[in-house]
Design a protein around this motif. Structure first.
Motif, PDB file in Angstrom:
ATOM      1  N   LEU A 352       0.816  -1.208   0.000  1.00 41.04           N
ATOM      2  CA  LEU A 352       0.000   0.000   0.000  1.00 41.04           C
ATOM      3  C   LEU A 352       0.854   1.265   0.000  1.00 41.04           C
ATOM      4  O   LEU A 352       0.471   2.273  -0.601  1.00 41.04           O
ATOM      5  N   ILE A 353       2.013   1.231   0.642  1.00 42.93           N
ATOM      6  CA  ILE A 353       2.909   2.389   0.621  1.00 42.93           C
ATOM      7  C   ILE A 353       3.257   2.724  -0.831  1.00 42.93           C
ATOM      8  O   ILE A 353       3.191   3.882  -1.253  1.00 42.93           O
ATOM      9  N   ALA A 354       3.642   1.708  -1.590  1.00 37.71           N
ATOM     10  CA  ALA A 354       3.997   1.930  -2.992  1.00 37.71           C
ATOM     11  C   ALA A 354       2.793   2.415  -3.796  1.00 37.71           C
ATOM     12  O   ALA A 354       2.915   3.316  -4.638  1.00 37.71           O
ATOM     13  N   ARG A 355       1.624   1.851  -3.549  1.00 36.42           N
ATOM     14  CA  ARG A 355       0.423   2.268  -4.283  1.00 36.42           C
ATOM     15  C   ARG A 355       0.062   3.721  -3.976  1.00 36.42           C
ATOM     16  O   ARG A 355      -0.296   4.494  -4.871  1.00 36.42           O
ATOM     17  N   ARG A 356       0.140   4.097  -2.693  1.00 38.77           N
ATOM     18  CA  ARG A 356      -0.203   5.471  -2.322  1.00 38.77           C
ATOM     19  C   ARG A 356       0.727   6.478  -2.998  1.00 38.77           C
ATOM     20  O   ARG A 356       0.342   7.610  -3.268  1.00 38.77           O
ATOM     21  N   LEU A 357       1.947   6.072  -3.222  1.00 42.94           N
ATOM     22  CA  LEU A 357       2.904   6.946  -3.889  1.00 42.94           C
ATOM     23  C   LEU A 357       2.616   7.089  -5.381  1.00 42.94           C
ATOM     24  O   LEU A 357       3.206   7.942  -6.052  1.00 42.94           O
ATOM     25  N   GLY A 358       1.741   6.239  -5.909  1.00 39.01           N
ATOM     26  CA  GLY A 358       1.458   6.262  -7.337  1.00 39.01           C
ATOM     27  C   GLY A 358       2.377   5.369  -8.145  1.00 39.01           C
ATOM     28  O   GLY A 358       2.388   5.447  -9.375  1.00 39.01           O
ATOM     29  N   LEU A 359       3.144   4.498  -7.478  1.00 39.35           N
ATOM     30  CA  LEU A 359       4.010   3.567  -8.184  1.00 39.35           C
ATOM     31  C   LEU A 359       3.201   2.378  -8.682  1.00 39.35           C
ATOM     32  O   LEU A 359       2.122   2.075  -8.165  1.00 39.35           O
ATOM     33  N   ASN A 360       3.738   1.683  -9.686  1.00 39.13           N
ATOM     34  CA  ASN A 360       3.014   0.515 -10.201  1.00 39.13           C
ATOM     35  C   ASN A 360       3.833  -0.764 -10.139  1.00 39.13           C
ATOM     36  O   ASN A 360       3.349  -1.817 -10.564  1.00 39.13           O
ATOM     37  N   ALA A 361       5.073  -0.714  -9.612  1.00 41.10           N
ATOM     38  CA  ALA A 361       5.882  -1.926  -9.553  1.00 41.10           C
ATOM     39  C   ALA A 361       6.961  -1.770  -8.490  1.00 41.10           C
ATOM     40  O   ALA A 361       7.389  -0.664  -8.163  1.00 41.10           O
ATOM     41  N   ILE A 362       7.396  -2.905  -7.965  1.00 37.14           N
ATOM     42  CA  ILE A 362       8.513  -2.954  -7.029  1.00 37.14           C
ATOM     43  C   ILE A 362       9.500  -4.009  -7.523  1.00 37.14           C
ATOM     44  O   ILE A 362       9.142  -4.912  -8.274  1.00 37.14           O
ATOM     45  N   ARG A 363      10.730  -3.861  -7.132  1.00 34.48           N
ATOM     46  CA  ARG A 363      11.740  -4.892  -7.384  1.00 34.48           C
ATOM     47  C   ARG A 363      12.170  -5.462  -6.040  1.00 34.48           C
ATOM     48  O   ARG A 363      12.767  -4.763  -5.222  1.00 34.48           O
ATOM     49  N   THR A 364      11.832  -6.714  -5.762  1.00 30.95           N
ATOM     50  CA  THR A 364      12.267  -7.356  -4.527  1.00 30.95           C
ATOM     51  C   THR A 364      13.731  -7.717  -4.708  1.00 30.95           C
ATOM     52  O   THR A 364      14.073  -8.591  -5.497  1.00 30.95           O
ATOM     53  N   HIS A 365      14.585  -7.054  -3.940  1.00 30.83           N
ATOM     54  CA  HIS A 365      16.001  -7.000  -4.263  1.00 30.83           C
ATOM     55  C   HIS A 365      16.798  -8.125  -3.604  1.00 30.83           C
ATOM     56  O   HIS A 365      16.835  -8.224  -2.376  1.00 30.83           O
ATOM     57  N   VAL A 366      17.435  -8.942  -4.465  1.00 28.24           N
ATOM     58  CA  VAL A 366      18.295 -10.070  -4.078  1.00 28.24           C
ATOM     59  C   VAL A 366      17.737 -10.800  -2.856  1.00 28.24           C
ATOM     60  O   VAL A 366      18.449 -11.108  -1.898  1.00 28.24           O
TER      61      VAL A 366
END
Length: 943
Positions: A352-366
């Motif tokens: 939800l943090i990412a969605r509220r920011l208006g982002l549409n994707a995340i990269r789960t890093h290593v």
């Protein structure tokens, strides 16, 4: 998971283990206690059987400091054998585990009771993830082992289980470092031992071992590929039901795989970012008179590549429709649980943090992310780029086997998550470099060939998604990939030339960003890490990033050939404090809302976007008419109407501290889907005095609905202002006297007194004072002065570790857990993420006459510090000096007695004093630092 574990699950070589007594091992393995244990939810929403027992909670625990040679000595005597208590599933060493990180090997023990109703069925101990080599015993008898830190495994208990009776379960986890061991970026808090849910599960003799859903959008159907644990009997059937549609197929006798195609009706519902619809599904395998019923879900969607309409640039496509990727690097780290969250709600909040920011994707890093977090990405509509964890050693046979185990395990486990659109096989060549004869680390051609073969393996395991051979940085590049990705960390002013170059060199057949003679093939160009955290020598650590972020995003929107970007990062971590939110997930104040009312970071991620200006701060002369560039970026086919309105206003503050609105206007902006192009510039006349001016822009549709806010700033008036000036302002005659912040006549501080930004800012720490002498105008009598005021921008200065006279040194490899860091140590940092402020109170006196006491809440740093960012040097090897910092505008009337004394003495003597009662000191800003374009100033209003 029998096929996955073939060759990996073996009988323990350490022999039988003595019985653990009831006095030393807690008992909690009953279903009705689920609400009292951490993470009680089923850990696999995509793979749920009804009969399971959650084993999270309190386990007995001890360390083994003697190494692999230890076996049974601790189990001989109770209760000393297991003196500690650990909370599973949290890594030992994490605060939520309750156990310190005191050794590389840990032993877990507890009593378990297999439910009596499970008699006659197969019983498995399932471990979501345990780092690293896990070995188990039940009632002292070996049950097997598994090596690998990120993917699930199971140990079968069937032959030893006594349903209805209490039994003793002991597990040993060896986390001893090895060069080939996959560790990702565990410097943020190591994954040690269990870090995902541990549970018991009952299954029939032949059960569903794994399954994949393959959506067929043109055919309006989905194909299920199901693999069985053992050969099927003659009467075996497979049944699939999903949202009212169902199908059944016979399984050939002795078969281990079955396929079933299920029509989804005339109008199947797609999974999309706007409508992340999930089909609930039930798989039923009937064989030998028993049933295995698995509850799951799938999303009906496709992943691919498609040209951007009108422009033709290749983009990632969801359901055949281009997606402009606006992503963030998600380290998947929590300060209390490290790789594990305190609750399911916390995992949901991450998305939800990412969605509220208006982002549409995340990269789960290593890191192979927890399934429930991926579930929330599926359910809430957030695309996921998923990394395989990396090693730090050379690419030898052991490393390659370990890596492949992780790849196969994560693809197998996560195949059915519709949110995942890409697999990232390696990151920045970590674990791929070998030493050449001269001792240099090189990416050998034979290693590149192996990586290319692993790309082909990934495509074979999962032909439905994109894959990258490596996510390159720092002179690296691709061998073969579905995404032409690259990392770049830069100061904000370098983005235009960098993106210009990337666009010019990206085309089919180009060797740019490729290695070993390999060439581009039309893959979408994607920035897969960006920001300013590593854009300055030695990194920026904790610093205001919003000013530079604004510049960067404006430039990305002006370069539509770049199919998206990925900002580092979602949340602060132990050595990088440039997250959208703090490590504890509390929000940061970027200051955007004061420069443009109502504006948030979400405006910088809006689909309907107008970039204003060429950089968030532009120099201008007083009264100059400036041509301000505009750029429309509408990377969507959702129409807000054929014509939009851009409303503009030039506002700000001048060198007398006056807030002004100098100009307003508007511009009509035609809308076209997938458009990205320059608009006609707007001519704006700057104020007549030195000022910081903000050109605000709000984009609206025909109904007045606000679509996006943006702004750019102007630094009006360069060079030092006159120390004395006679002016007419608003019908009043003024004599204005100024002192540069560094031009102190005297100073005394208990801790330290120093300058920043090449003398543009003066700092004092502890208790002390600065004194400024302004010559009294020789032609002026006290009776000629109707009133007088003092203006200055002041902050409360904290003494960071880097500011101490003895200096400080940053030590440790923070990527790999060899140290922690104080953000105040970093020479480029100016910490803004602390929730703790350092207030002070400044006493202003004029010629020894008290003129007021003013509270200074802090010496903050964010987007409002326009002048502090503007004053940073543009160097080849960039460094920062208190970037983004600013103070508070202090204004006070000068007492008549002070003016009389000043006239007698021939100088106005201003003392700014802090008594040390509060923790902060004092920062004095000038006309080219901070937020306000003024030096410490006395304004005399004449009769």
């Amino acid at each position: 998971m029998k096929s996955l574990l073939a060759g990996l699950v073996t009988a323990c070589c350490l022999g039988a283990v003595a019985v653990v007594t009831a006095a030393e091992v807690p008992s909690a393995a009953v279903v009705d206690q689920a609400t009292a244990i951490p993470l009680p939810e089923h850990p696999r929403p995509d793979l749920r059987r009804a009969d399971w027992v959650n084993l999270n909670g309190t386990w007995a625990f001890r360390f083994d400091s003697a190494g692999a040679g230890e076996s049974a000595r601790w189990f001989d005597t109770a209760p000393s054998g297991f003196p500690l208590r650990i909370t599973v599933p949290y890594s030992w060493g994490s605060p939520l585990s309750g156990v310190r990180d005191d050794a590389d090997i840990g032993w877990y023990a507890r009593r378990v009771r297999v439910p009596a109703g499970w008699k006659g069925r197969r019983v498995f101990l399932v471990v979501g993830a345990s780092d690293w080599r896990t070995t188990g015993w039940l009632d002292g008898q070996p049950i097997g082992s598994f090596q690998g830190g990120y993917t699930p495994f199971e140990l079968e208990l069937t032959k030893l289980a006594r349903p209805g009776e209490e039994q003793r379960l002991v597990l040993r986890v060896d986390d001893t470092p090895h060069p080939f061991k996959l560790e990702g970026k565990q410097g943020y808090g190591k994954a040690r031992g269990f870090w995902q849910t541990v549970y018991l599960e009952a299954r029939p003799a032949v059960y569903v071992d794994s399954f994949e859903f393959h959506p067929d959008l043109p055919g309006k159907r989905v194909e299920a590929v199901v693999r069985l644990s053992d050969p099927a009997s003659a009467d075996a059937t497979f049944h699939l039901e999903a949202e009212g549609s169902e199908g059944r197929v016979a399984v050939p006798k002795g078969g281990r795989e079955v396929r079933l195609t299920l029509p989804l009706g005339e109008h199947p519902r797609l999974w999309s970012l706007e409508d992340p619809f999930l089909y609930d599904a039930t798989l039923t395998l009937t064989t030998g008179g028993t049933e295995d019923v698995v509850k799951t879900y799938f999303g009906f969607r496709s992943i691919g590549r498609a040209p951007l309409p009108g422009l033709g640039h290749p983009y990632v496509a969801l359901n055949g429709r281009p997606v402009y990727l606006q992503m963030t690097l998600d380290q998947g780290w929590h300060p209390q649980g490290y790789y594990t969250w305190p609750s399911d709600a916390a995992m949901r909040e991450e998305i939800l943090i990412a969605r509220r920011l208006g982002l549409n994707a995340i990269r789960t890093h290593v890191k192979v992310e927890l399934p429930r977090k991926l579930y929330w990405a599926d359910r809430l509509g957030m695309l996921v780029m998923s990394d395989v964890p990396n090693s730090w050693g050379p690419p030898d046979a052991a490393m390659k086997q370990e890596w492949e185990t992780a790849l196969r395990g994560m693809v197998r486990r996560d195949f059915n998550h519709p949110a995942i659109f890409s697999w990232v096989l390696f990151n920045e060549q970590w674990g791929l470099l070998s030493k050449d004869p001269a001792g240099r680390e090189v990416y050998l051609p034979e290693t590149q060939a192996w990586v290319a073969s692993r790309y082909e393996l990934a495509k074979q395991l999962d032909p439905t998604r994109l894959a990258e051979d490596d996510s390159p940085c720092c002179g690296g590049g691709h061998v073969t990939t579905d995404l032409n990705s690259w990392h770049m960390y830069l100061p904000g002013w370098r983005w235009k030339e960098t993106l210009d170059e990337a666009e010019a060199k990206t085309f089919p057949g180009s060797t740019w960003n490729y290695l070993g003679g390999h060439r581009q093939d039309g893959a979408p160009m994607l920035n897969s890490e960006c920001g300013d955290v590593w854009g300055y020598e030695g990194s920026t650590g904790d610093v205001d990033w919003s000013f530079e972020y604004h510049a960067m995003i404006d430039e990305f929107r002006r370069h539509p050939k770049v199919a998206g970007w990925l900002y580092t990062e979602h949340h602060d971590v132990i050595n990088e404090w440039n997250g959208y939110v703090r490590a504890d997930r509390t929000p940061k104040d970027t200051g955007l809302g004061e420069l443009m009312p109502g504006m948030t970071l979400r405006d910088l991620h809006a689909p309907f976007y107008v970039a204003v200006g060429s950089y968030p701060a532009t120099p201008a002369n007083p009264g100059e008419t400036v041509s301000v560039p505009l750029w429309a970026s509408f990377l969507t086919d959702v129409s807000p109407g054929p014509e939009l309105t851009l409303r503009l206003a030039l506002v700000g503050v001048d060198d007398l501290g006056r807030e002004r609105t100098w100009w307003t206007g508007e511009r009509k902006v035609p809308f076209a889907p997938w458009a990205s192009h320059a608009l006609e510039p707007v001519a704006v006349t700057m104020p007549e005095r030195r000022a910081v001016a903000v050109l605000r822009a709000s984009l609206e549709d025909a109904a007045g609905r606000l679509l996006q806010r943006n702004f750019t700033t102007f630094v009006v008036g360069e060079g030092a202002s006159a120390r004395e000036e006679a002016v007419n302002v608003d019908g009043r005659r003024l004599r204005v006297l100024r002192a540069a912040p560094n031009a102190v006549s005297a100073a005394r501080w208990s801790l330290r007194d120093w300058t920043a930004m090449d003398g543009r800012k003066r700092d004092g720490a502890g208790a002390g004072w600065f004194e400024y002498r302004l010559p009294w105008p020789k032609d002026l009598r006290p009776e000629d002065v109707a009133s007088a005021s003092f203006l200055a921008e002041l902050g409360a200065k904290q003494l960071f570790a880097k500011d101490r006279p003895q200096g400080a040194k940053v030590e440790g490899d923070f990527m790999r857990g060899q140290g922690t860091v104080d953000p105040g140590l970093n020479p480029n940092a100016y910490p803004m993420t602390d929730t703790k402020t350092w207030p002070s109170a400044v006493r202003v006196s004029v010629n020894d006459v008290p003129a007021g006491v003013f509270d200074l809440p802090d010496d903050p740093a964010d987007h409002r510090g326009v002048l502090s960012w503007w004053s940073q040097k543009r160097e080849e090897r960039p460094h920062l000096s208190e970037a983004g910092s600013y103070g508070y505008l202090v204004t006070t009337a000068l007492p008549a007695a002070a003016l009389e004394a000043a006239a007698r003495e021939g100088a106005i003597v201003i003392r700014l004093q802090v008594d040390g009662a509060l923790p902060g000191g004092l920062a004095v800003y000038g006309e080219s630092s901070g937020r306000y374009p003024l030096d410490p100033t006395v304004a005399l209003t004449l009769n």
